[in-house]
Design an enzyme around this catalytic site. Structure first.
Site, PDB file in Angstrom:
ATOM      1  N   ASP A  93       0.862  -1.167   0.000  1.00  0.00           N
ATOM      2  CA  ASP A  93       0.000   0.000   0.000  1.00  0.00           C
ATOM      3  C   ASP A  93       0.909   1.231   0.000  1.00  0.00           C
ATOM      4  O   ASP A  93       2.089   1.140   0.334  1.00  0.00           O
ATOM      5  CB  ASP A  93      -0.918   0.004   1.227  1.00  0.00           C
ATOM      6  N   SER A  94       0.336   2.394  -0.346  1.00  0.00           N
ATOM      7  CA  SER A  94       1.163   3.597  -0.531  1.00  0.00           C
ATOM      8  C   SER A  94       1.512   4.258   0.797  1.00  0.00           C
ATOM      9  O   SER A  94       2.461   5.044   0.864  1.00  0.00           O
ATOM     10  CB  SER A  94       0.409   4.600  -1.399  1.00  0.00           C
ATOM     11  N   PHE A  97      -3.124   5.853   3.755  1.00  0.00           N
ATOM     12  CA  PHE A  97      -4.243   5.361   4.566  1.00  0.00           C
ATOM     13  C   PHE A  97      -3.782   5.095   5.993  1.00  0.00           C
ATOM     14  O   PHE A  97      -4.429   5.456   6.959  1.00  0.00           O
ATOM     15  CB  PHE A  97      -4.787   4.066   3.950  1.00  0.00           C
ATOM     16  N   GLN A 190     -11.588   6.636  -5.740  1.00  0.00           N
ATOM     17  CA  GLN A 190     -12.192   7.191  -4.539  1.00  0.00           C
ATOM     18  C   GLN A 190     -13.577   7.723  -4.895  1.00  0.00           C
ATOM     19  O   GLN A 190     -14.104   7.415  -5.965  1.00  0.00           O
ATOM     20  CB  GLN A 190     -11.289   8.281  -3.942  1.00  0.00           C
ATOM     21  N   ASP A 267      -7.929  -7.938   0.335  1.00  0.00           N
ATOM     22  CA  ASP A 267      -7.051  -8.055   1.500  1.00  0.00           C
ATOM     23  C   ASP A 267      -7.903  -7.760   2.719  1.00  0.00           C
ATOM     24  O   ASP A 267      -8.828  -6.931   2.640  1.00  0.00           O
ATOM     25  CB  ASP A 267      -5.895  -7.042   1.435  1.00  0.00           C
TER      26      ASP A 267
END
Ligand SMILES: Cc1ccc(CCc2c3nc[nH]c3cc3c(=O)[nH]c(N)nc23)cc1
Length: 373
Positions: A93-94, A97, A190, A267
């Site tokens: 993930d980046s 979040f 989004q 996930d």
């Protein structure tokens, strides 16, 4: 072994797809469940057990790894695959979040997010470019764009602002990622619970011709029906020939219903986190091993399972381990739970090829409806 990153749809059943993602480090059979390996470990599991239950790919976490042990250190150790002894595909993930949900004193603006580490309070900044750089240092096979996910419910103006910022960040991530043949950078749709924003986000990302697409901004507290409604407006706007990843989802029922709406990758921390808290997932529903009624139950969790944790240990023993807070309790229940999730995905893949997903989904959901047993 392929030098490129490619996705192939092998069969469909309604909007459900059975496919394969091929990368230099291996093939991912879809629909796929990706165990969460936040800090370079799938908690309470050996990596060969993770592979043994049928996982083709695991998740790593940019936020956690950049704080500890540090992305540059992992790179000096040869990258996350060598570091954690997982030679197959890894998706990272980046980090945005996790920053918004875990760090302190965070500030978000056009440039990126600045924050203080939840571990030692040190100050960091994460731009789209730095996020891609870190994921590159980790040698991640599938990298996520930096995005802003707003928790629901939220004001429409907030949802629109975050969606538009995420699109600008997607463009910067695409530029920073450049052209890396055996790897992919996924955009993240989004738009909260607002159909027209979801469509705008998906269409703009589709125009960027990325190698895959995640649906973000969901599994953040909204009712299941809202999540499913957003999938119904989003998936049709995404390219048929690219993989779709629904972030943070979910229960077996969530997964079944999302596969039927066109999702290929999932996930969720539940099977691993629940395992550490004494909860066992079985094909007949959830079992809370903390409950005293298991104290004298000689039966295993599932005598028909091919996972030793489900087949060879009595509920009485598992109850004892959980009550005594023995490490083996978390290990065996995590092993059982990941095995159950991978078996669920294998059954789903099989059902799609047989054109029988609707019937199969009903059987699984009915078993789950019976709940604790
Ligand atoms: C290691 C790891 C853990 C967790 C994740 C997914 C984390 C996650 C979400 N989890 C639930 N809902 C989520 C939404 C988003 C989202 O909108 N954007 C991003 N970047 N991640 C999300 C990825 C990697």
């Amino acid at each position: 072994m392929t030098a490129d990153f490619s996705f192939k749809v092998l069969a469909t059943d309604g909007n459900a797809r059975r496919g394969e993602i091929s990368m230099p480090r291996g093939v991912v059979r879809t629909p796929a469940f990706m165990p969460v390996g936040t800090g370079g470990t799938v908690k309470a599991m050996y990596m060969d057990q993770v592979r043994g239950v049928g996982a083709d790919i695991i998740l790593g976490n940019t936020y956690h790894l950049m704080l500890r042990p540090g992305a540059e250190r992992v790179a000096r150790q040869g990258g996350l695959h060598d570091f954690a002894r997982w030679p197959w595909p890894i998706l990272t993930d980046s980090g945005g979040f996790q920053v918004m949900s875990l760090s302190k004193l965070r500030k978000l603006n056009e440039q990126g997010v600045t924050f203080r580490s939840h571990i030692d309070g040190a100050a960091y900044e994460m731009s789209p470019e730095r996020s891609i750089e870190i994921q590159g240092l980790l040698d991640s096979d599938i990298q996520m764009q930096l995005d802003e996910c707003v928790a629901l419910p939220a004001k429409p103006t907030e949802i629109e602002r975050a969606m538009e910022l995420s699109l600008r960040w997607a463009d910067r991530c695409k530029t920073a990622f450049g052209d890396q043949p055996g790897k992919a950078m996924f955009g993240i749709v989004q738009g909260g619970d607002m159909p027209d924003l979801r469509v705008r986000s998906a269409q703009a990302l589709k125009a960027m011709e990325l190698k895959g697409y995640a649906v973000g901004g969901l599994a953040v507290g909204e009712p299941q029906q809202v999540m499913l409604d957003m999938l119904e407006v989003t998936c049709p706007e995404l390219p048929q020939e690219k993989p779709r990843y629904l972030m943070g989802v979910g229960t077996p029922d969530d997964i079944l219903k999302s596969v039927m709406r066109g999702i290929d990758m999932f996930d969720c921390v539940m099977p691993t986190r629940a395992g550490r808290h004494g909860l066992a997932y079985t094909r007949r529903g959830k079992i809370n091993l903390r409950n005293a009624r298991h104290a004298d139950d000689h039966r295993p969790l599932d005598e028909e399972s091919d996972c030793p944790a489900a087949r060879d240990y009595s509920r009485a023993y598992l109850h004892h381990l959980v009550k005594s807070q023995e490490a083996l309790g978390a290990m065996l229940l995590t092993w059982n739970n990941l095995s159950y999730y991978q078996k669920l995905m294998a059954d789903i893949r099989e059902a799609i090829s047989a054109g029988a997903l609707t019937e199969r989904a009903a059987t699984i959901s009915e078993a789950w409806a019976r709940g604790d047993l």
